[in-house]
Design a protein around this motif. Structure first.
Motif, mmCIF file in Angstrom:
data_model
loop_
_atom_site.group_PDB
_atom_site.id
_atom_site.type_symbol
_atom_site.label_atom_id
_atom_site.label_comp_id
_atom_site.label_asym_id
_atom_site.label_seq_id
_atom_site.Cartn_x
_atom_site.Cartn_y
_atom_site.Cartn_z
ATOM 1 N N PHE A 109 46.249 116.152 84.423
ATOM 2 C CA PHE A 109 44.827 116.098 84.765
ATOM 3 C C PHE A 109 44.626 116.022 86.275
ATOM 4 O O PHE A 109 45.426 115.408 86.994
ATOM 5 C CB PHE A 109 44.180 114.851 84.151
ATOM 6 C CG PHE A 109 44.202 114.817 82.656
ATOM 7 C CD1 PHE A 109 43.143 115.342 81.919
ATOM 8 C CD2 PHE A 109 45.283 114.261 81.976
ATOM 9 C CE1 PHE A 109 43.161 115.308 80.535
ATOM 10 C CE2 PHE A 109 45.306 114.225 80.587
ATOM 11 C CZ PHE A 109 44.240 114.750 79.866
ATOM 12 N N ASP A 110 43.524 116.610 86.714
ATOM 13 C CA ASP A 110 42.961 116.305 88.018
ATOM 14 C C ASP A 110 42.308 114.926 87.873
ATOM 15 O O ASP A 110 42.117 114.442 86.751
ATOM 16 C CB ASP A 110 41.928 117.394 88.342
ATOM 17 C CG ASP A 110 41.027 117.017 89.490
ATOM 18 O OD1 ASP A 110 41.555 116.710 90.566
ATOM 19 O OD2 ASP A 110 39.788 117.035 89.302
ATOM 20 N N LEU A 111 41.970 114.267 88.990
ATOM 21 C CA LEU A 111 41.360 112.936 88.895
ATOM 22 C C LEU A 111 39.824 112.982 89.087
ATOM 23 O O LEU A 111 39.065 112.773 88.144
ATOM 24 C CB LEU A 111 42.010 112.005 89.930
ATOM 25 C CG LEU A 111 41.464 110.585 90.011
ATOM 26 C CD1 LEU A 111 41.689 109.822 88.709
ATOM 27 C CD2 LEU A 111 42.106 109.828 91.178
ATOM 28 N N ASP A 112 39.415 113.284 90.320
ATOM 29 C CA ASP A 112 37.989 113.201 90.673
ATOM 30 C C ASP A 112 37.136 114.189 89.890
ATOM 31 O O ASP A 112 37.403 115.392 89.898
ATOM 32 C CB ASP A 112 37.798 113.474 92.177
ATOM 33 C CG ASP A 112 38.515 112.449 93.044
ATOM 34 O OD1 ASP A 112 38.394 111.252 92.759
ATOM 35 O OD2 ASP A 112 39.200 112.855 94.010
ATOM 36 N N ASP A 113 36.117 113.705 89.252
ATOM 37 C CA ASP A 113 35.174 114.503 88.466
ATOM 38 C C ASP A 113 35.804 115.149 87.232
ATOM 39 O O ASP A 113 35.165 115.952 86.557
ATOM 40 C CB ASP A 113 34.469 115.573 89.319
ATOM 41 C CG ASP A 113 33.418 114.952 90.220
ATOM 42 O OD1 ASP A 113 32.960 113.832 89.912
ATOM 43 O OD2 ASP A 113 33.051 115.578 91.225
ATOM 44 N N THR A 114 37.056 114.819 86.964
ATOM 45 C CA THR A 114 37.687 115.260 85.716
ATOM 46 C C THR A 114 37.829 114.058 84.787
ATOM 47 O O THR A 114 37.371 114.085 83.653
ATOM 48 C CB THR A 114 39.062 115.900 85.990
ATOM 49 O OG1 THR A 114 38.851 117.123 86.710
ATOM 50 C CG2 THR A 114 39.795 116.210 84.689
ATOM 51 N N LEU A 115 38.418 112.968 85.307
ATOM 52 C CA LEU A 115 38.613 111.774 84.474
ATOM 53 C C LEU A 115 37.519 110.725 84.693
ATOM 54 O O LEU A 115 37.304 109.867 83.843
ATOM 55 C CB LEU A 115 39.988 111.166 84.751
ATOM 56 C CG LEU A 115 41.198 111.984 84.258
ATOM 57 C CD1 LEU A 115 42.503 111.319 84.675
ATOM 58 C CD2 LEU A 115 41.160 112.174 82.742
ATOM 59 N N GLY A 144 41.254 120.593 85.093
ATOM 60 C CA GLY A 144 40.560 120.209 86.321
ATOM 61 C C GLY A 144 39.140 120.729 86.347
ATOM 62 O O GLY A 144 38.706 121.428 85.425
ATOM 63 N N ASP A 145 38.412 120.370 87.406
ATOM 64 C CA ASP A 145 36.994 120.744 87.473
ATOM 65 C C ASP A 145 36.684 121.728 88.602
ATOM 66 O O ASP A 145 35.576 122.224 88.682
ATOM 67 C CB ASP A 145 36.122 119.499 87.689
ATOM 68 C CG ASP A 145 36.293 118.925 89.079
ATOM 69 O OD1 ASP A 145 37.430 118.517 89.409
ATOM 70 O OD2 ASP A 145 35.317 118.923 89.857
ATOM 71 N N ASN A 146 37.655 121.963 89.485
ATOM 72 C CA ASN A 146 37.331 122.701 90.711
ATOM 73 C C ASN A 146 38.096 124.025 90.792
ATOM 74 O O ASN A 146 39.263 124.051 91.161
ATOM 75 C CB ASN A 146 37.686 121.819 91.911
ATOM 76 C CG ASN A 146 37.331 122.487 93.230
ATOM 77 O OD1 ASN A 146 36.888 123.633 93.261
ATOM 78 N ND2 ASN A 146 37.537 121.767 94.314
ATOM 79 N N LYS A 190 40.492 125.332 93.744
ATOM 80 C CA LYS A 190 41.883 124.945 94.013
ATOM 81 C C LYS A 190 42.680 124.455 92.807
ATOM 82 O O LYS A 190 43.899 124.351 92.893
ATOM 83 C CB LYS A 190 41.913 123.862 95.092
ATOM 84 C CG LYS A 190 41.202 122.592 94.677
ATOM 85 C CD LYS A 190 41.357 121.514 95.737
ATOM 86 C CE LYS A 190 40.809 120.207 95.254
ATOM 87 N NZ LYS A 190 41.063 119.120 96.163
ATOM 88 N N ASP A 191 42.044 124.144 91.703
ATOM 89 C CA ASP A 191 42.786 123.501 90.612
ATOM 90 C C ASP A 191 43.710 124.432 89.831
ATOM 91 O O ASP A 191 44.732 123.996 89.319
ATOM 92 C CB ASP A 191 41.821 122.818 89.629
ATOM 93 C CG ASP A 191 41.404 121.432 90.112
ATOM 94 O OD1 ASP A 191 42.171 120.816 90.870
ATOM 95 O OD2 ASP A 191 40.314 120.965 89.719
ATOM 96 N N PHE A 192 43.337 125.703 89.691
ATOM 97 C CA PHE A 192 44.037 126.532 88.714
ATOM 98 C C PHE A 192 44.961 127.593 89.300
ATOM 99 O O PHE A 192 45.926 127.997 88.652
ATOM 100 C CB PHE A 192 43.019 127.198 87.775
ATOM 101 C CG PHE A 192 42.007 126.210 87.265
ATOM 102 C CD1 PHE A 192 42.433 125.097 86.546
ATOM 103 C CD2 PHE A 192 40.661 126.350 87.544
ATOM 104 C CE1 PHE A 192 41.523 124.153 86.098
ATOM 105 C CE2 PHE A 192 39.739 125.410 87.093
ATOM 106 C CZ PHE A 192 40.164 124.315 86.376
HETATM 107 MG MG MG Z 1 38.253 117.243 90.841
#
Ligand code: MG
Length: 224
Positions: free
Chosen positions: A7-13, A169-171, A174-176
């Protein structure tokens, strides 16, 4: 078969804005007692600037508008030292419990200033739940997502194939892209609130799946 959920952290979890607002409150409290101005006034102004211009120059603007003779770096460190009470999203708790119950493994890859990110992780109690946490800033500069190093380290740690992992992730900026390059499955979570919920990018940046609740990951894994 999927074995590891990363998982990503910010705005994901959890909802990152709650962290940001906690930091603003600390800075407003400091400035208020030093310059004898209302905390609420300063705090509300921080929010207004955030909505209009995003993060980045908020404290510069506040100092300029109020003619505060202040080192902005000092305000940034007050912001970073703030320890707001944070809470995981309900579906984050549910999916993390589900992962444990199904003998799967979990990881986090997160960018951002390392001291701050580890504080958030501690505040959310994630150290005890997540099997492997990588704060990319611990590597030094230049290894933030989409750099592949953190994804590769994650795969090595669990001794799995990329195809046995999924990154959530949510972004899309850069996430994927880095995850996809090495063959990790990708899922984008779009929540009700967040900085990137409306981002629409070229397909090479986008995740293979889009979900609106983390529990939807179960279906993706079962259909794998
Ligand atoms: Mg994020």
């Amino acid at each position: 078969m999927i074995k590891v959920l990363i998982f990503d952290l910010d705005d994901t979890l959890y909802y990152e804005k709650n962290y940001v607002l906690g930091g603003f409150r600390e800075v407003a409290t400091y400035l208020s007692s030093k310059y004898n101005i209302s905390i609420e006034l300063l705090y509300d102004r921080c929010l207004q600037i955030l909505e209009k211009d995003g993060r980045g120059k908020i404290f510069d603007i506040i100092c300029e508008e109020n003619k505060f003779d202040e080192d902005v770096n000092k305000l940034v460190s007050i912001y970073r030292d703030a320890k707001p009470k944070l809470a995981l999203y309900k579906d984050s708790i549910e999916i993390l419990n589900w992962i444990k119950g199904n003998k799967l493994k979990s990881g986090i890859i997160t960018d951002g200033y390392n001291k701050v990110q580890w504080e958030k992780i501690k505040s959310l109690g994630l150290e005890k739940i997540i099997d492997k946490i990588i704060v990319t800033d611990d590597y030094g500069e230049g290894f933030g997502k989409p750099n592949k190093r953190s994804y590769i380290d994650m795969i090595k740690f669990f001794n799995v194939n990329p195809k046995e992992c999924v990154y959530i992730g949510d972004n899309p900026t850069k996430d994927f892209i880095g995850a996809k390059e090495i063959g990790i499955n990708t899922v984008r979570i779009i929540r009700e609130y967040g900085d990137h919920i409306n981002a629409k990018l070229d397909s090479k940046y986008e995740a293979e799946f889009t979900i609106y609740n983390l529990n939807e990951i179960k279906e993706i894994i079962f259909n794998d």
